[in-house]
Write a protein that holds these residues in place. Structure first.
Motif, short mmCIF file in Angstrom:
data_model
loop_
_atom_site.label_atom_id
_atom_site.label_comp_id
_atom_site.label_asym_id
_atom_site.label_seq_id
_atom_site.Cartn_x
_atom_site.Cartn_y
_atom_site.Cartn_z
N GLN A 207 15.76 76.74 31.87
CA GLN A 207 15.60 75.79 32.96
C GLN A 207 16.41 74.53 32.62
O GLN A 207 15.97 73.70 31.82
N ILE A 208 17.59 74.43 33.20
CA ILE A 208 18.52 73.34 32.86
C ILE A 208 19.02 72.67 34.13
O ILE A 208 19.49 73.34 35.05
N ASP A 209 18.91 71.35 34.15
CA ASP A 209 19.47 70.57 35.26
C ASP A 209 20.57 69.66 34.72
O ASP A 209 20.37 68.96 33.73
N ASP A 210 21.72 69.71 35.37
CA ASP A 210 22.88 68.90 34.96
C ASP A 210 23.22 67.95 36.10
O ASP A 210 23.54 68.40 37.20
N ASP A 211 23.13 66.64 35.85
CA ASP A 211 23.41 65.69 36.93
C ASP A 211 24.90 65.46 37.14
O ASP A 211 25.30 64.72 38.05
N THR A 217 18.87 67.81 31.57
CA THR A 217 17.42 67.88 31.48
C THR A 217 17.01 69.34 31.32
O THR A 217 17.35 70.18 32.16
N ILE A 218 16.29 69.63 30.25
CA ILE A 218 15.93 71.01 29.93
C ILE A 218 14.41 71.14 29.83
O ILE A 218 13.77 70.42 29.07
N GLU A 219 13.87 72.03 30.63
CA GLU A 219 12.44 72.37 30.53
C GLU A 219 12.33 73.59 29.63
O GLU A 219 12.82 74.67 29.96
#
Length: 421
Positions: A207-211, A217-219
């Motif tokens: 679970q990775i979000d890249d702005d 941001t990694i869950e």
């Protein structure tokens, strides 16, 4: 040792296929250690560095198979994992340090030798250690090995890199996928290889979000599963072969090329008077008449001008009309190719991290010696523009980053051959 002989003066025309990215593949391969299920990479480059990483992963207990003439790498880490990365393998290649994060996340401990690689600066492990320590690891240096422990597992944290580091970002990103809780990595590297790693990890269940602005941001999740992932196009090989017609003249289409991977580099080529055009199959580069214009270059983290194209760009600017200034801000000691280019008639002055190149009308062939991977190919490119024969020795560096370089250049009309030593 092998050498490469180049006879300059021929314009280049045709197509060159661009391989999968070495730097991406070397990052993706250690991700197999994060899961017991198979990870398969397609569009893999066929390079000696890939063989070195294969040997390292095998020494750790992973199963690695090379399929379809090396363009597919099938891996599995379902068996017993040995968490010790030995110096005899790690010393051959700096990217070997990328097993540290995955081993620590999966096993809770790891012993990894300090790495080796090209002699282009210190490139210390401090940022890797600091980022993993922020995630709860305890790391100690003993006898040239990093002894890392996280007996209760890694924990999510907020960490801001004091300097942008591709390798440290990759190690921390992989480790964070299995950490408990949320990890926020600020001032993270933004290179396409980072995006490719994140894409692969997502396909494995991360679970990775890249702005898109340097924050990841990694869950953390309990486990990752298997996946099949295509390796992104090698932007450094792409840029290198874009410079071939720019130096020698002619028109070459780079199959699989994408401008978004190298926009800052493309802008500099256009400032110098080189035409860069997007096509249905990739990028077309042409230079038909006259000398190119001098341009100034500053190497920077992505999306800036890549340090791995600085040596090749210097070769081009050796024959530009006017004076160019190249400033190296990523690695110290990365102008070792300058004295060799000078042997070919180039006018180059180096002061610390800055090189001033005054263009000459024509380079002249000479015996030269490669000092590192990118310097190797810069001398070959210079040979394409030189009068007479250029003999490049110590080309074993070349095999670490370019597959079939002689065949690819010969395919567009270059007079080039490799002589076994």
């Amino acid at each position: 040792m092998d050498s490469i002989i180049v006879n300059g003066g021929s314009a280049l025309n045709g197509q060159i296929p661009i391989a999968g990215a070495k730097n991406a593949c070397l990052t993706l391969m250690p991700a197999t250690l994060l899961s017991e299920e198979p990870l398969t990479l397609t569009n893999a480059p066929r390079l000696s560095d890939i063989k070195t990483m294969t040997a390292l992963l095998a020494s750790l207990g992973a199963e690695v198979q090379s399929l379809q003439d090396g363009q597919v790498i099938a891996m599995s880490s379902h068996g017993e994992i040995n968490p010790v990365a030995d110096y005899e393998i790690v010393r051959k290649m700096r990217a070997s340090n990328l097993v540290l994060g995955p081993l620590l996340a999966r096993m809770g401990h790891a012993v990894v030798s300090l790495p080796g690689g090209c002699a282009i600066g210190a490139r210390p492990m401090d940022l890797h250690i600091d980022a993993l320590t922020a995630l709860g690891a305890e790391i100690e240096l003993k006898d040239g090995y990093l002894h890392a422990n996280a007996p209760k597992g890694l924990k999510g944290a907020v960490y801001e890199f004091p300097l942008v580091s591709v390798g440290a970002t990759e190690n921390a990103l992989m480790a964070a996928t299995l950490a408990k809780g949320t990890t926020v990595l600020k001032n993270a590297a933004r290179e396409p290889e980072i995006g490719d790693l994140a894409k692969c990890l997502r396909s494995m269940g991360a679970q990775i979000d890249d702005d898109g602005k340097g924050t990841l941001t990694i869950e953390g999740v309990d486990r990752l599963h298997g996946a099949t992932h295509p390796v992104v196009t090698d932007r450094i090989e792409l840029g290198t072969y874009m410079l071939a017609p720019a130096i020698a003249g002619g028109e070459v289409e780079l199959l699989g090329g994408r401008r978004d991977l190298l926009d800052a580099f493309c802008v500099k080529l256009e400032e110098a008077g080189i035409d860069v055009t997007e096509t249905d199959k990739g990028l077309k580069v042409s230079r038909m008449n006259g000398r190119i214009r001098a341009v100034d270059v500053v190497t920077e983290p992505f999306p800036g001008f890549p340090t791995d194209l600085q040596a090749q760009m210097m070769a081009l600017l050796c024959t530009a009309e006017g004076k160019s200034v190249l400033e190296e801000r990523i690695f110290e000691n990365r102008f070792m190719h300058a004295p060799e280019l000078t042997r070919m008639g180039a006018d180059i002055e180096v002061h610390g991290g800055t090189a001033t190149v005054t263009g000459v009308e024509r380079l002249k062939g000479a015996p030269v010696m490669a000092t590192d991977l990118r310097a190797s190919v810069s001398l070959i490119l210079a040979g394409l523009a030189a009068e007479g024969e250029t003999v490049v020795s110590r080309v074993y560096h070349l095999d670490r980053g370019y597959e079939h370089v002689v065949g690819k250049l010969r395919g567009v009309g270059a007079s080039i051959e490799r002589i076994k030593g």
